[in-house]
Design a protein around this motif. Structure first.
Motif, mmCIF file in Angstrom:
data_model
loop_
_atom_site.group_PDB
_atom_site.id
_atom_site.type_symbol
_atom_site.label_atom_id
_atom_site.label_comp_id
_atom_site.label_asym_id
_atom_site.label_seq_id
_atom_site.Cartn_x
_atom_site.Cartn_y
_atom_site.Cartn_z
ATOM 1 N N ALA A 159 26.957 -23.857 -8.718
ATOM 2 C CA ALA A 159 27.855 -23.828 -9.891
ATOM 3 C C ALA A 159 28.055 -25.199 -10.534
ATOM 4 O O ALA A 159 29.177 -25.655 -10.714
ATOM 5 C CB ALA A 159 29.202 -23.213 -9.517
ATOM 6 N N THR A 162 28.141 -17.443 -18.160
ATOM 7 C CA THR A 162 29.002 -18.588 -18.440
ATOM 8 C C THR A 162 28.185 -19.639 -19.185
ATOM 9 O O THR A 162 26.960 -19.697 -19.054
ATOM 10 C CB THR A 162 29.558 -19.256 -17.161
ATOM 11 O OG1 THR A 162 28.541 -20.089 -16.578
ATOM 12 C CG2 THR A 162 30.023 -18.234 -16.138
ATOM 13 N N ASP A 168 24.932 -17.867 -14.412
ATOM 14 C CA ASP A 168 25.769 -19.046 -14.471
ATOM 15 C C ASP A 168 25.055 -20.085 -15.326
ATOM 16 O O ASP A 168 23.843 -20.256 -15.229
ATOM 17 C CB ASP A 168 26.023 -19.593 -13.062
ATOM 18 C CG ASP A 168 27.272 -20.479 -13.029
ATOM 19 O OD1 ASP A 168 28.143 -20.315 -13.889
ATOM 20 O OD2 ASP A 168 27.369 -21.333 -12.135
ATOM 21 N N GLU A 169 25.815 -20.730 -16.202
ATOM 22 C CA GLU A 169 25.308 -21.865 -16.958
ATOM 23 C C GLU A 169 24.184 -21.507 -17.912
ATOM 24 O O GLU A 169 23.081 -22.041 -17.807
ATOM 25 C CB GLU A 169 24.795 -22.940 -16.000
ATOM 26 C CG GLU A 169 25.750 -23.259 -14.894
ATOM 27 C CD GLU A 169 26.244 -24.675 -14.988
ATOM 28 O OE1 GLU A 169 25.480 -25.534 -15.421
ATOM 29 O OE2 GLU A 169 27.408 -24.909 -14.644
ATOM 30 N N ARG A 190 38.245 -28.559 -11.345
ATOM 31 C CA ARG A 190 37.342 -29.331 -10.477
ATOM 32 C C ARG A 190 37.897 -30.751 -10.329
ATOM 33 O O ARG A 190 37.973 -31.304 -9.237
ATOM 34 C CB ARG A 190 35.931 -29.338 -11.048
ATOM 35 C CG ARG A 190 34.924 -29.968 -10.090
ATOM 36 C CD ARG A 190 33.513 -29.951 -10.636
ATOM 37 N NE ARG A 190 33.040 -28.609 -10.883
ATOM 38 C CZ ARG A 190 32.652 -28.156 -12.086
ATOM 39 N NH1 ARG A 190 32.722 -28.951 -13.144
ATOM 40 N NH2 ARG A 190 32.219 -26.932 -12.227
ATOM 41 N N SER A 192 32.861 -20.071 -13.781
ATOM 42 C CA SER A 192 31.993 -19.599 -12.689
ATOM 43 C C SER A 192 32.825 -18.844 -11.662
ATOM 44 O O SER A 192 32.390 -17.815 -11.134
ATOM 45 C CB SER A 192 31.280 -20.772 -12.020
ATOM 46 O OG SER A 192 30.483 -21.451 -12.967
HETATM 47 MG MG LIG Z 1 30.470 -23.196 -14.011
#
Ligand SMILES: [Mg+2]
Ligand SMILES: Nc1ncnc2c1ncn2[C@@H]1O[C@H](COP(=O)(O)OP(=O)(O)OP(=O)(O)O)[C@@H](O)[C@H]1O
Length: 358
Positions: free
Chosen positions: A256, A162, A132-133, A203, A72
């Motif tokens: 995200a 993504t 995203d996603e 993360r 992301s």
């Molecule tokens: Mg992501």
């Protein structure tokens, strides 16, 4: 001449905002020609950009890989630096909801094939879509994405997306999957497909060594969580609406793959296992604030809390939590308080530094 994407990345590394990662940098090398194609002057007249044959090279990039690798982040960096106005970054699920309601509107006017006009409508204002996603769980979406994206690509739209899955794994085990397969081919024909093989789950890294369970849920807990949330989202947020069998789960603070909600948002409403599973499908990290001490009068809330924690646990979702007390003291009496021991134990385990990895 605008700055190369890798140069922007290198600057962030030099500033200490990002850690250098060759796998991430390689993705930007792949994105650069897409940016150049988008920034090249569009020939006026003759709908030239609607002639797919005139355009060489892929129509975008499908970037997939494990959680927290920086997909992301890379997509956002790309999106922010493509020098055109006709671009949009949107959560895939939110986009599909818009498409479904646009289809509904067009069908009301008696049009049989609503997909083409809806795709044309989108392509009128947009040359680049960043999703995203990307994931497909809904049969209604699965049955239209093939023709929708076919029309978008034909209209000259570029797509960067993504996902946690390889295209071939999308809608896996879904109903009528054979009708969905052309979409997979379409993605692979039109988009470069890249796996981001970064070694680090950034993360996780950002959270390692951080406290993730706060009690009591007071002002200090709130500001500590504010700080974590700010670091993870860099101040960006959007709303996300999940539709579950005709009901809606509203996530007012989402970014995200991360959501922030209060105990009452998620356990004070009549939500059930299907809703929590949908939540788990949409987030990799949940911030849950203000878990109170529960007792027999809060039996329903306690039961939902157990279901929620089970779903998060099974789904390897990272949890940041503030609560009135230690996990073991949240539900001492009331039906199911014995079973709550498991929930408490899971809450403990989920505080571990390596929880949710893999
Ligand atoms: Mg992501
Ligand atoms: N090279 C890096 N150095 C430091 N932080 C990074 C780096 N790459 C990404 N991050 C940070 O790590 C976090 C996770 O990155 P990101 O959200 O882009 O991962 P993702 O691959 O999209 O994960 P998911 O599959 O779960 O959506 C973000 O806060 C991001 O800013």
């Amino acid at each position: 001449m605008s700055q190369h994407l890798t140069a922007i990345y290198d600057t962030r590394v030099a500033e200490g905002i990002l850690r250098p990662d060759p796998a991430q940098r390689a993705v930007l090398v792949r994105l650069e020609p897409i940016r150049e194609a988008l920034e090249a002057p569009v020939k006026k007249g003759l709908l030239s950009r609607f002639r797919k044959a005139e355009v060489a090279g892929p129509r975008g990039l499908y970037l997939w890989g494990g959680v927290g690798r920086g997909k992301s982040m890379l997509m956002d960096l790309f999106h922010a630096h493509v020098g055109i106005a006709e671009k949009r970054r949107v959560h895939f699920h939110a986009f599909m909801q818009e498409v479904q309601s646009a289809l509904h509107e067009v069908r009301k006017t008696g049009v049989d094939d609503a997909i083409k006009p809806v795709a044309e409508q989108i392509a009128r204002d947009i040359r680049l879509l960043c999703f995203d996603e990307m994931q497909i769980t809904d049969i209604a979406d699965a049955m239209i994405v093939g023709r929708l994206f076919q029309a978008l690509f034909e209209a000259g739209v570029y797509v960067v997306t993504t996902s946690n899955r390889h295209p071939g794994e999308l809608y896996k085990d879904g109903l009528n999957r054979q009708l969905f397969l052309p979409f997979i081919d379409l993605l692979q024909e039109n988009l470069g497909v890249d796996q981001l093989e970064a070694m680090t789950d950034y993360r996780q890294d950002r959270l390692s060594g951080e406290q993730v369970y706060f009690h009591p849920a007071d002002a200090a807990a709130r500001s500590a969580i504010d700080r974590l949330w700010q670091g993870l989202t860099e101040g960006r947020e959007e709303e996300l609406l999940l539709e579950v069998k005709g009901r809606e789960v509203h996530l007012p603070r989402y970014w995200a793959g991360m959501a922030r909600a209060s105990f009452w948002d998620l356990c004070g409403q009549p939500l059930g296992p299907a809703d929590y599973l949908a939540l788990v499908g949409a987030v990799k990290l949940l911030v849950l604030e203000g878990v109170p001490r529960l007792d027999a009068t809060k039996f329903n809330e306690a039961k939902r809390f157990v279901t929620l924690i089970d779903a998060l646990y099974e789904g390897h979702v990272r949890l940041i939590c503030s609560a009135e007390d230690e996990p073991e003291r949240l539900y001492l009496e009331g039906a199911g308080s014995f079973e709550f021991e498991r929930t408490a134990s899971r809450l403990r385990e989920m505080q571990g530094a390596d929880w949710g990895e893999g």
